[in-house]
Design a protein around this motif. Structure first.
Motif, PDB file in Angstrom:
ATOM      1  N   ILE A 219     -14.657 -53.787 -32.125  1.00 38.00           N
ATOM      2  CA  ILE A 219     -13.921 -54.713 -32.983  1.00 38.00           C
ATOM      3  C   ILE A 219     -13.734 -56.065 -32.288  1.00 38.00           C
ATOM      4  O   ILE A 219     -13.828 -57.120 -32.916  1.00 38.00           O
ATOM      5  N   VAL A 222     -16.869 -57.954 -32.743  1.00 37.34           N
ATOM      6  CA  VAL A 222     -16.989 -58.405 -34.133  1.00 37.34           C
ATOM      7  C   VAL A 222     -16.115 -59.635 -34.367  1.00 37.34           C
ATOM      8  O   VAL A 222     -16.548 -60.625 -34.969  1.00 37.34           O
ATOM      9  N   GLU A 254     -22.347 -55.147 -39.783  1.00 37.01           N
ATOM     10  CA  GLU A 254     -22.024 -53.982 -40.607  1.00 37.01           C
ATOM     11  C   GLU A 254     -22.134 -52.680 -39.818  1.00 37.01           C
ATOM     12  O   GLU A 254     -21.238 -51.821 -39.862  1.00 37.01           O
ATOM     13  N   SER A 256     -21.928 -52.407 -36.644  1.00 35.21           N
ATOM     14  CA  SER A 256     -20.894 -52.441 -35.606  1.00 35.21           C
ATOM     15  C   SER A 256     -19.574 -51.925 -36.153  1.00 35.21           C
ATOM     16  O   SER A 256     -18.870 -51.145 -35.488  1.00 35.21           O
ATOM     17  N   ARG A 257     -19.223 -52.346 -37.357  1.00 36.79           N
ATOM     18  CA  ARG A 257     -17.975 -51.860 -37.973  1.00 36.79           C
ATOM     19  C   ARG A 257     -18.026 -50.351 -38.186  1.00 36.79           C
ATOM     20  O   ARG A 257     -17.029 -49.646 -37.981  1.00 36.79           O
ATOM     21  N   LYS A 258     -19.180 -49.843 -38.590  1.00 41.59           N
ATOM     22  CA  LYS A 258     -19.337 -48.395 -38.772  1.00 41.59           C
ATOM     23  C   LYS A 258     -19.219 -47.664 -37.438  1.00 41.59           C
ATOM     24  O   LYS A 258     -18.676 -46.561 -37.364  1.00 41.59           O
ATOM     25  N   LYS A 290      -8.313 -51.811 -37.719  1.00 43.15           N
ATOM     26  CA  LYS A 290      -8.168 -52.764 -38.828  1.00 43.15           C
ATOM     27  C   LYS A 290      -7.721 -54.147 -38.370  1.00 43.15           C
ATOM     28  O   LYS A 290      -7.558 -55.046 -39.200  1.00 43.15           O
TER      29      LYS A 290
END
Length: 293
Positions: A219, A222, A254, A256-258, A290
């Motif tokens: 995160i 990101v 995308e 990376s978030r997964k 989050k």
């Protein structure tokens, strides 16, 4: 108490303890003590000490016993940031929305500030009350191993040597296991140790810490791409500018978030044996996934 209230309360408690532990700003030689306090009290989430305290609670311990190692990990973390920001390392002018230590006090004093903070961390850690399973030496060995050449410093070596090179995902994971994940894991383990955690509890929390640390770093990578300098409190886009290996550079945003969500699930699974006692650790893991800064 909501998670927001819990984090604010624990952060204030940690700040009060840090203020009591550290030499006063005017204590001679005043420059080094002022620089140490400037770096420590520059803001920040106090994530590592809060995880230390929450892990103690998850194992049936108390905040008071876990406070010395909680402060020690925060001070060691801050030392690493002071040195990372130096021109010979990551060369950054901003940290937590303020000029970095070397921009205010000069490079030489910043080096000494990091050195002093690292030493101070172990002085404070030595004040931890031993638990039945964990003598004082166990706490010192835990943090020394984490801060040494095979973990935190070793990870920084790999990070520096990887700039401008095309690293594999496995190599990137190894860097972050050694840096971010190692210090988060050690923070959690130290808190659990003050509560006289069993070997199985310590193993489960180590799995939790590693997965949480990797999710946190994904995160972070990101956000470096998607957020502004003003939001982050540090120079945005710096990783790409120096061609540093990051999750978005290797996997894209995308994926990376997964990846972060996958690591978070692994972290939460590791907490199952603790039941309700680990609720705060669960909430922190979900919150970090989050976060937007």
């Amino acid at each position: 108490m909501s998670l927001k209230e819990y984090l604010a309360t624990r952060s204030a408690e940690v700040d009060a303890a840090l203020d009591a532990f550290l030499p006063k700003a005017k204590e001679k030689p005043a420059t080094i003590h002022a620089a140490m306090r400037y770096s420590i009290f520059a803001g920040g989430k106090r994530l590592r000490p809060i995880l230390c305290l929450a892990a103690a609670e998850a194992c049936g311990g108390d905040v008071e016993s876990a406070m010395p190692p909680a402060c020690a990990v925060e001070i060691l973390h801050t030392y690493s940031l002071v040195h990372d920001d130096l021109p010979c390392m990551d060369d950054d002018d901003l940290r937590r929305g303020r000029p970095t230590c070397h921009k205010v006090y000069g490079e030489g004093m910043a080096v000494l500030t990091g050195d002093a903070l690292l030493t101070e961390a172990f002085l404070i850690l030595a004040q931890t009350t031993p638990a039945k399973r964990y003598p004082g030496a166990a706490y010192v060995a835990e943090l020394a191993l984490t801060g040494g050449s095979t973990r935190l410093i070793g990870g920084q070596v790999m990070d520096l040597e990887g700039e401008g090179k095309k690293l594999t995902k496995a190599q990137l994971v190894k860097i972050h296991e050694s840096k971010t994940a190692a210090l988060l894991t050690s923070s959690i383990r130290l808190g659990a140790m003050t509560a006289n955690a069993t070997e199985k509890q310590l193993e489960a929390l180590s799995v939790f810490g590693r997965a949480l640390g990797l999710a946190f770093q994904v995160i972070d990578d990101v956000l470096d791409v998607t957020q502004s300098t003003e939001v982050l409190g540090k120079t945005a886009g710096k990783d790409a500018a120096v061609e540093k290996a990051t999750y978005p550079a290797i996997l894209g945003l995308e994926k990376s978030r997964k990846e972060a969500a996958k690591f978070t699930r692994e972290a939460l699974d590791a907490l199952k044996p603790f039941g309700k006692k680990a609720q705060r650790l669960r909430e922190i893991a979900e919150y970090l996934l989050k976060r937007e800064y």
